[in-house]
Scaffold this motif. Structure first.
Motif, mmCIF file in Angstrom:
data_model
loop_
_atom_site.group_PDB
_atom_site.id
_atom_site.type_symbol
_atom_site.label_atom_id
_atom_site.label_comp_id
_atom_site.label_asym_id
_atom_site.label_seq_id
_atom_site.Cartn_x
_atom_site.Cartn_y
_atom_site.Cartn_z
ATOM 1 N N ASN A 151 0.837 -1.052 -0.051
ATOM 2 C CA ASN A 151 0.000 -0.003 0.065
ATOM 3 C C ASN A 151 0.870 1.120 0.004
ATOM 4 O O ASN A 151 1.640 1.537 1.007
ATOM 5 C CB ASN A 151 -0.874 -0.200 1.398
ATOM 6 C CG ASN A 151 -1.854 1.160 1.284
ATOM 7 O OD1 ASN A 151 -2.059 1.929 0.170
ATOM 8 N ND2 ASN A 151 -2.775 1.047 2.348
ATOM 9 N N VAL A 152 0.996 1.864 -1.265
ATOM 10 C CA VAL A 152 1.970 3.199 -1.129
ATOM 11 C C VAL A 152 0.971 4.569 -0.702
ATOM 12 O O VAL A 152 1.953 5.398 -0.629
ATOM 13 C CB VAL A 152 2.252 3.383 -2.711
ATOM 14 C CG1 VAL A 152 3.103 2.118 -3.181
ATOM 15 C CG2 VAL A 152 0.946 3.487 -3.551
ATOM 16 N N GLY A 153 -0.107 4.656 -0.299
ATOM 17 C CA GLY A 153 -0.731 5.817 0.088
ATOM 18 C C GLY A 153 -0.918 6.701 -1.153
ATOM 19 O O GLY A 153 -1.330 5.965 -2.283
ATOM 20 N N GLY A 154 -1.286 7.746 -0.760
ATOM 21 C CA GLY A 154 -1.740 8.844 -1.895
ATOM 22 C C GLY A 154 -1.444 10.283 -1.473
ATOM 23 O O GLY A 154 -0.805 10.486 -0.652
ATOM 24 N N GLY A 155 -1.848 11.203 -2.593
ATOM 25 C CA GLY A 155 -1.634 12.522 -2.390
ATOM 26 C C GLY A 155 -0.452 12.932 -2.629
ATOM 27 O O GLY A 155 0.216 12.481 -3.952
ATOM 28 N N PHE A 156 0.112 13.900 -1.901
ATOM 29 C CA PHE A 156 1.381 14.519 -2.317
ATOM 30 C C PHE A 156 2.319 14.777 -1.183
ATOM 31 O O PHE A 156 1.996 14.381 0.049
ATOM 32 C CB PHE A 156 1.156 15.924 -2.959
ATOM 33 C CG PHE A 156 0.405 16.116 -4.055
ATOM 34 C CD1 PHE A 156 1.099 16.177 -5.462
ATOM 35 C CD2 PHE A 156 -0.819 16.159 -4.301
ATOM 36 C CE1 PHE A 156 0.625 16.008 -6.586
ATOM 37 C CE2 PHE A 156 -1.615 16.138 -5.451
ATOM 38 C CZ PHE A 156 -0.846 16.245 -6.693
ATOM 39 N N VAL A 157 3.508 14.667 -1.495
ATOM 40 C CA VAL A 157 4.867 14.899 -0.288
ATOM 41 C C VAL A 157 5.850 15.786 -0.649
ATOM 42 O O VAL A 157 6.076 15.957 -1.926
ATOM 43 C CB VAL A 157 5.403 13.372 -0.108
ATOM 44 C CG1 VAL A 157 6.248 12.892 -1.346
ATOM 45 C CG2 VAL A 157 6.263 13.387 0.812
ATOM 46 N N LYS A 158 6.173 16.737 0.415
ATOM 47 C CA LYS A 158 6.889 17.664 0.284
ATOM 48 C C LYS A 158 8.354 17.225 0.505
ATOM 49 O O LYS A 158 8.553 16.479 1.340
ATOM 50 C CB LYS A 158 6.864 18.966 1.220
ATOM 51 C CG LYS A 158 7.449 19.991 1.000
ATOM 52 C CD LYS A 158 7.110 21.135 1.939
ATOM 53 C CE LYS A 158 7.772 22.381 1.900
ATOM 54 N NZ LYS A 158 7.474 23.372 2.881
ATOM 55 N N CYS A 159 9.326 17.457 -0.413
ATOM 56 C CA CYS A 159 10.681 16.915 -0.092
ATOM 57 C C CYS A 159 11.486 17.926 -0.871
ATOM 58 O O CYS A 159 11.150 18.990 -1.253
ATOM 59 C CB CYS A 159 10.770 15.711 -0.904
ATOM 60 S SG CYS A 159 10.490 15.866 -2.814
ATOM 61 N N GLU A 160 12.661 17.837 -0.879
ATOM 62 C CA GLU A 160 14.002 18.761 -1.375
ATOM 63 C C GLU A 160 13.505 19.288 -2.824
ATOM 64 O O GLU A 160 13.958 20.401 -3.169
ATOM 65 C CB GLU A 160 14.990 17.690 -1.430
ATOM 66 C CG GLU A 160 16.399 18.597 -1.817
ATOM 67 C CD GLU A 160 16.987 19.649 -0.751
ATOM 68 O OE1 GLU A 160 17.727 20.672 -0.807
ATOM 69 O OE2 GLU A 160 16.562 19.194 0.624
ATOM 70 N N HIS A 161 13.185 18.475 -3.418
ATOM 71 C CA HIS A 161 12.770 18.681 -5.075
ATOM 72 C C HIS A 161 11.319 19.469 -5.175
ATOM 73 O O HIS A 161 11.018 19.814 -6.075
ATOM 74 C CB HIS A 161 12.505 17.694 -5.860
ATOM 75 C CG HIS A 161 13.869 16.816 -5.929
ATOM 76 N ND1 HIS A 161 14.896 17.438 -6.890
ATOM 77 C CD2 HIS A 161 14.444 15.649 -5.536
ATOM 78 C CE1 HIS A 161 16.055 16.662 -6.719
ATOM 79 N NE2 HIS A 161 15.613 15.544 -5.786
ATOM 80 N N GLY A 162 10.617 19.753 -4.104
ATOM 81 C CA GLY A 162 9.419 20.246 -4.202
ATOM 82 C C GLY A 162 8.393 19.327 -3.697
ATOM 83 O O GLY A 162 8.594 18.544 -2.915
#
Length: 389
Positions: A151-162
Motif C-alpha cells: 500500500n503506497v498511499g496517495g496525495g502529495f509529499v513535500k521534499c527537497e525537489h518540491g
C-alpha cells in the motif's frame, strides 16, 4: 524452510522494518550495539511499545540526527559504512541497497551515479535503517523473504525537489515489476528507504505463502491514520519447493491470422529462449473461433517476447501475469541397448530420479535401422534405464 513475510497493508519505511524485527524477537540491546558499530557520535535508537488503532507494535526512532547534513553523495554514504566495524556481509548488502537507490536517482534526473546526491535519503537515519534492517534479518535465520503487495498511499509529499506525487518517483522506480496499490489514504505510506530494503532483500512479491506461523511482529509508523499504521512481519516454516522460480505467462487471442504462420511464430519464440509456447482453441465474441497463443518466459525476456508478437502476429494487444513454477533438475544420459545407443532425459527432484524418458527420435531411428517395432525399442530402452536410478 523458514520464511519471513512482510505484510505491507500500511506501506513500509526503514524505521517500521526495524520495529517489526524487534517486535518479532530481534534483541533491542544487540540492535543498539550493532548501530554503535557505525561510529556515528550522538546517534541512538529510541525503542518503545505503542498502540496503533488498538494493536500493539514496536516503534523505533533514530535520534540525534537533528541538524544533520541535508544531502550526501553515494561515495560519502559508502565511506561511512566502510569505516564502520559492521560485519562484512552487512556492509556489502547495505552498500548494494544504496547503489540501487543511487542508480534510480541517476535514471530519474538523467545524471551519472557519481553525480547523484541523496536528499531525503542523505541523512544518517537512512544508513541506520538500512544497516540495521540487513543485520536484523540476518539474525532471524531466514531462508526466504517474501513481501505482499504494498500500500503506497496517495496525495502529495513535500521534499527537497518540491511537491511530488505519492508514490515519490524514486519509490515508484524501485518498485518496478513489484505489486503496489493505494487504499486511498492521503499520506505517503511507502518511503524510498522502505522500498529499497524490501525490494533488495525480498525474493517473492504477492500473496502470502503457505506456511506454519511461528511468530508475528508489528513495526509502528509515526503517524496516526484511519487504519492501524503498522508493518506486520510473519515468521513461519514450510516445506521447501525444489526448483522454484518466477516466470511470466504472456497471452493473446488471435482470430484473423493465417494458421500457417503459427509454426513460424512458435519457432521464433523458442529460438529466443521462451520456456514454452502452446496454442489453445477458444471461442471469442460473436461466437468467432480463435486461437489463444500462450508463451511462458523468464521475466527478463518479456520485452523481446512482446516485440516479437506485435511484429510477427496479427494481434493488437496482449496480456501477461507473473506465476511461480517448480521444475525438476534435468540431465541427458546415454544407455547402450541391443538396438544401439539411446539418450534419456533424467528428471531429479531433491536429488532423486523421479522420471526417465527415452528420446523419441533415437528410438525411431533405431527402429527403422534394425527393422524392429518402435514399441519394442521403447520397452528395451526402459528395461536398460533401470541402471540410471
Amino acid at each position: 524452510m523458514r520464511i519471513a513475510y512482510f505484510d505491507c497493508f500500511s506501506g513500509a519505511s526503514g524505521d517500521m522494518i526495524l520495529g517489526s524485527l524487534v517486535d518479532v524477537g530481534v534483541s533491542a540491546r544487540r540492535l543498539r550495539e550493532e548501530i554503535d558499530k557505525i561510529n556515528l557520535p550522538g546517534i541512538r535508537l529510541r525503542i518503545k511499545k505503542v498502540l496503533k488503532r488498538g494493536i500493539a507494535g514496536t516503534q523505533v526512532t533514530v535520534e540525534g540526527t537533528k541538524g544533520d547534513k541535508p544531502h550526501r553523495s553515494l561515495k560519502e554514504m559508502e565511506r561511512i559504512i566502510d569505516r564502520s566495524s559492521l560485519d562484512s556481509r552487512v556492509k556489502g548488502k547495505s552498500k548494494e541497497i544504496l547503489l540501487r537507490i543511487a542508480s534510480v536517482e541517476a535514471e530519474i534526473h538523467r545524471k551519472k551515479v557519481e553525480e547523484v546526491h541523496f536528499h531525503e535519503l542523505g541523512g544518517l537515519d537512512s544508513i541506520v535503517d538500512i544497516a540495521g534492517s540487513v543485520w536484523g534479518l540476518g539474525q532471524l535465520g531466514i531462508d526466504e523473504i517474501d513481501v505482499s503487495g504494498i500500500n503506497v498511499g496517495g496525495g502529495f509529499v513535500k521534499c527537497e525537489h518540491g511537491i511530488l506525487p505519492v508514490p515519490a518517483p524514486a519509490t515508484l522506480f524501485l518498485m518496478r515489476g513489484k505489486p503496489i496499490y493505494s487504499s486511498g489514504v492521503d499520506k505517503e505510506l511507502l518511503t524510498p528507504t522502505g522500498a529499497a530494503i524490501l525490494t533488495s532483500m525480498g525474493s517473492a512479491f504477492g500473496q502470502m505463502p503457505s506456511m506454519k506461523v511461528e511468530k508475528v511482529g508489528y513495526g509502528a509508523g509515526r503517524s496516526d491514520l484511519p487504519h492501524p499504521n503498522l508493518l506486520r512481519l510473519i515468521i513461519g516454516t514450510s516445506k521447501p519447493i525444489f526448483g522454484r522460480e518466477k516466470v511470466l505467462v504472456v497471452e493473446t487471442n488471435i482470430d484473423d491470422m493465417n494458421p500457417q504462420f503459427y509454426d513460424y511464430a512458435i519457432e521464433g519464440l523458442l529460438a529466443m529462449e521462451a520456456l514454452d509456447v502452446f496454442l489453445t482453441p477458444v471461442l471469442m465474441k460473436k461466437n468467432r473461433p480463435a486461437t489463444l497463443l500462450t508463451v511462458i518466459c523468464a521475466p527478463e525476456k518479456l520485452s523481446s517476447v512482446i516485440e516479437f508478437l506485435l511484429k510477427e502476429t496479427t494481434t493488437l494487444g496482449l496480456r501477461w501475469r507473473e506465476e511461480e513454477r517448480a521444475k525438476t533438475d534435468r540431465e541427458i544420459a546415454t544407455v547402450e541397448t541391443k538396438y544401439g545407443k539411446i539418450r534419456f532425459k533424467l528428471a531429479r527432484w531433491g536429488g532423486k530420479v523421479v522420471n526417465l524418458s527415452p528420446e523419441y527420435e533415437d528410438c525411431k531411428r533405431l527402429a527403422l535401422q534394425k527393422g524392429a517395432s518402435l514399441k519394442e525399442v521403447f520397452e528395451e530402452a526402459r528395461r536398460k534405464a533401470a541402471s540410471l536410478k
